[in-house]
Design a protein around this motif. Structure first.
Motif, PDB file in Angstrom:
ATOM      1  N   VAL A 225      -4.387 -23.377   6.239  1.00  0.00           N
ATOM      2  CA  VAL A 225      -5.547 -23.723   5.424  1.00  0.00           C
ATOM      3  C   VAL A 225      -5.614 -25.231   5.196  1.00  0.00           C
ATOM      4  O   VAL A 225      -4.586 -25.915   5.156  1.00  0.00           O
ATOM      5  CB  VAL A 225      -5.505 -22.987   4.060  1.00  0.00           C
ATOM      6  N   ILE A 226      -6.821 -25.754   5.085  1.00  0.00           N
ATOM      7  CA  ILE A 226      -7.064 -27.122   4.630  1.00  0.00           C
ATOM      8  C   ILE A 226      -7.560 -27.024   3.194  1.00  0.00           C
ATOM      9  O   ILE A 226      -8.511 -26.292   2.902  1.00  0.00           O
ATOM     10  CB  ILE A 226      -8.122 -27.829   5.494  1.00  0.00           C
ATOM     11  N   LEU A 227      -6.911 -27.749   2.290  1.00  0.00           N
ATOM     12  CA  LEU A 227      -7.331 -27.763   0.894  1.00  0.00           C
ATOM     13  C   LEU A 227      -7.969 -29.105   0.585  1.00  0.00           C
ATOM     14  O   LEU A 227      -7.310 -30.138   0.600  1.00  0.00           O
ATOM     15  CB  LEU A 227      -6.152 -27.505  -0.043  1.00  0.00           C
ATOM     16  N   ASP A 228      -9.266 -29.072   0.319  1.00  0.00           N
ATOM     17  CA  ASP A 228     -10.016 -30.273  -0.048  1.00  0.00           C
ATOM     18  C   ASP A 228     -10.034 -30.383  -1.568  1.00  0.00           C
ATOM     19  O   ASP A 228     -10.439 -29.444  -2.260  1.00  0.00           O
ATOM     20  CB  ASP A 228     -11.438 -30.172   0.493  1.00  0.00           C
ATOM     21  N   VAL A 229      -9.601 -31.534  -2.088  1.00  0.00           N
ATOM     22  CA  VAL A 229      -9.527 -31.749  -3.536  1.00  0.00           C
ATOM     23  C   VAL A 229     -10.405 -32.942  -3.896  1.00  0.00           C
ATOM     24  O   VAL A 229     -10.260 -34.026  -3.325  1.00  0.00           O
ATOM     25  CB  VAL A 229      -8.075 -31.991  -4.004  1.00  0.00           C
ATOM     26  N   GLU A 230     -11.309 -32.745  -4.850  1.00  0.00           N
ATOM     27  CA  GLU A 230     -12.224 -33.812  -5.256  1.00  0.00           C
ATOM     28  C   GLU A 230     -12.476 -33.753  -6.756  1.00  0.00           C
ATOM     29  O   GLU A 230     -12.296 -32.706  -7.388  1.00  0.00           O
ATOM     30  CB  GLU A 230     -13.575 -33.677  -4.531  1.00  0.00           C
TER      31      GLU A 230
ATOM     32  N   ASP B 131      -0.001 -25.544  -7.350  1.00  0.00           N
ATOM     33  CA  ASP B 131      -0.162 -24.119  -7.671  1.00  0.00           C
ATOM     34  C   ASP B 131      -1.323 -23.506  -6.895  1.00  0.00           C
ATOM     35  O   ASP B 131      -1.227 -22.386  -6.382  1.00  0.00           O
ATOM     36  CB  ASP B 131      -0.393 -23.935  -9.172  1.00  0.00           C
ATOM     37  N   VAL B 132      -2.436 -24.246  -6.803  1.00  0.00           N
ATOM     38  CA  VAL B 132      -3.580 -23.764  -6.023  1.00  0.00           C
ATOM     39  C   VAL B 132      -3.178 -23.605  -4.558  1.00  0.00           C
ATOM     40  O   VAL B 132      -3.501 -22.598  -3.914  1.00  0.00           O
ATOM     41  CB  VAL B 132      -4.768 -24.740  -6.152  1.00  0.00           C
ATOM     42  N   ALA B 133      -2.467 -24.577  -4.034  1.00  0.00           N
ATOM     43  CA  ALA B 133      -2.045 -24.542  -2.639  1.00  0.00           C
ATOM     44  C   ALA B 133      -1.097 -23.371  -2.371  1.00  0.00           C
ATOM     45  O   ALA B 133      -1.208 -22.680  -1.347  1.00  0.00           O
ATOM     46  CB  ALA B 133      -1.371 -25.863  -2.262  1.00  0.00           C
ATOM     47  N   LEU B 134      -0.161 -23.118  -3.286  1.00  0.00           N
ATOM     48  CA  LEU B 134       0.790 -22.014  -3.125  1.00  0.00           C
ATOM     49  C   LEU B 134       0.081 -20.668  -3.062  1.00  0.00           C
ATOM     50  O   LEU B 134       0.431 -19.797  -2.265  1.00  0.00           O
ATOM     51  CB  LEU B 134       1.811 -22.023  -4.262  1.00  0.00           C
ATOM     52  N   LYS B 135      -0.930 -20.496  -3.894  1.00  0.00           N
ATOM     53  CA  LYS B 135      -1.682 -19.236  -3.873  1.00  0.00           C
ATOM     54  C   LYS B 135      -2.366 -19.033  -2.537  1.00  0.00           C
ATOM     55  O   LYS B 135      -2.454 -17.911  -2.017  1.00  0.00           O
ATOM     56  CB  LYS B 135      -2.696 -19.220  -5.019  1.00  0.00           C
ATOM     57  N   LEU B 136      -2.872 -20.113  -1.954  1.00  0.00           N
ATOM     58  CA  LEU B 136      -3.509 -20.020  -0.654  1.00  0.00           C
ATOM     59  C   LEU B 136      -2.501 -19.723   0.442  1.00  0.00           C
ATOM     60  O   LEU B 136      -2.767 -18.912   1.357  1.00  0.00           O
ATOM     61  CB  LEU B 136      -4.242 -21.330  -0.329  1.00  0.00           C
ATOM     62  N   LEU B 137      -1.336 -20.348   0.361  1.00  0.00           N
ATOM     63  CA  LEU B 137      -0.302 -20.152   1.374  1.00  0.00           C
ATOM     64  C   LEU B 137       0.314 -18.746   1.308  1.00  0.00           C
ATOM     65  O   LEU B 137       0.709 -18.182   2.336  1.00  0.00           O
ATOM     66  CB  LEU B 137       0.805 -21.201   1.201  1.00  0.00           C
TER      67      LEU B 137
END
Length: 352
Positions: free
Chosen positions: A301-306, A344-350
């Motif tokens: 996944v690519i996680l875009d943060v803005e 935490d957001v990234a871990l849920k996605l992974l």
């Protein structure tokens, strides 16, 4: 010139503008960038330059138009609502192919919003915020040092392509302090004698700078000329920082100060055994779409943060065209995410 100094971001902007050859500045105070005109009001006259506080942002951008028409290096700075007021003038400047720099220390919106950091002006800067078909070359520094360096680059690009260049920082970048050095840059000179309105002295025909074309044929031809210039900018001026994306499990993508928080979040994920990559656009337009081609096929996944509701994420998704899922996480209103929050957001996605 190589000695490091501790300096506030907004003051570094003022110093960098002078170092890059800015001779005229027109602006109006607005938080969180008011230290830029404050610095220039004190320092620009010392080198024979001109500082003028206009009665409004609308007046300031039109003064910029006039000064740019003489070929003088000129700049303004503001924050989100102020830059919104400048959009008609920016459209005129783009139409007349005049070089200048516009510094936007973004703050929360819409409307007057807040004085806290934000990244909500991405659409405005990259799509052309005024009327007509035009684009503005847009730079996005992640540190005060890079902000100083990009001001030099921005003026050169403005002169090279005869176009307004916008630099998008944010309130955080303008108000923080960091150690930087003012590097020696090669002084580039550009011949402006064939268009600048500098007086004829009776030796040539006057140069007319105008954005009004009453003939449809003439206006279409002018637009086609602009399009060819924008194609050249897209071809030559894409810039991005790309780190460890070839075998990454997850890739963070973000611009400006948010990218620094993402790197800290990535270190937390690496401690858990994940491979983490980063793509940081430095030019928001032209968008560095080819940077995402370097991401390996094993990326989940690519996680875009803005610091907005999701603006750059549209360009990221267009860049990967469905090859890799792109998820978005954003905060608004001046709220700044922590590294732990993003991790935490990234871990849920992974782990999904």
């Amino acid at each position: 010139m190589s000695e490091k100094i501790l300096i506030k971001g907004n003051e570094a902007v003022g110093a960098a503008l002078i170092a890059a050859g800015c001779k005229t500045y027109f602006g109006y105070p607005i938080t969180p960038q008011s230290e830029v005109p404050e610095y220039l009001a004190r320092e620009l006259p010392k080198i024979g330059g001109t500082f003028l506080q206009a009665e409004s942002e609308v007046a300031a951008i039109n003064m910029l138009y006039g000064s740019a028409g003489t070929g003088t290096r000129v700049a303004t700075s503001s924050s989100s609502p102020g830059v919104s007021l400048m959009q008609e003038g920016i459209s005129y400047i783009a139409a007349c192919e005049l070089p200048c720099m516009i510094i936007n220390m973004m703050r929360g919106g819409p409307g007057l919003g807040s004085i806290q950091p934000s990244q909500t002006d991405y659409f405005q800067s990259t799509r052309g915020g005024g009327n007509g078909d035009y684009r503005t070359l847009t730079l996005a520094p992640a540190s005060i040092q890079e902000m100083v360096d990009l001001i030099h680059l921005g003026f050169d690009l403005a002169d090279q392509y005869r176009t307004p260049v916008i630099m998008c920082g944010d309130g955080m970048l303008g108000q923080m302090m960091e150690p930087i050095e003012f590097k020696e840059f090669e002084t580039k000179t550009f011949d402006k004698s064939d268009w600048a309105a500098t007086g004829t002295e009776g030796k040539r025909e006057p140069h007319i700078i105008n954005s009004l074309f009453l003939s449809p044929d003439e206006l279409e031809a002018h637009n086609k000329k602009l399009i060819e210039k924008y194609k050249a900018i897209v071809e030559n001026e894409k810039r991005a920082e790309v780190i460890d994306v070839e075998d990454a499990d997850i890739v963070f993508t973000a611009f400006g100060t948010t990218s620094r928080i993402c790197k800290s979040a990535g270190e937390l994920l690496k401690a858990k055994g994940y491979k983490v990559g980063y793509v940081r656009p430095i030019t928001l337009w032209p968008f560095p779409d080819t940077a995402y081609d370097k991401i390996g096929d094993n990326c989940k996944v690519i996680l875009d943060v803005e610091l907005n509701q999701g603006q750059m994420v549209e360009d990221v998704r267009l860049s990967v065209l469905g090859r890799i899922p792109v998820e978005f996480y954003g905060r608004q209103g001046g709220m700044i995410p922590t590294a732990e929050e993003i991790a935490d957001v990234a871990l849920k996605l992974l782990e999904a």
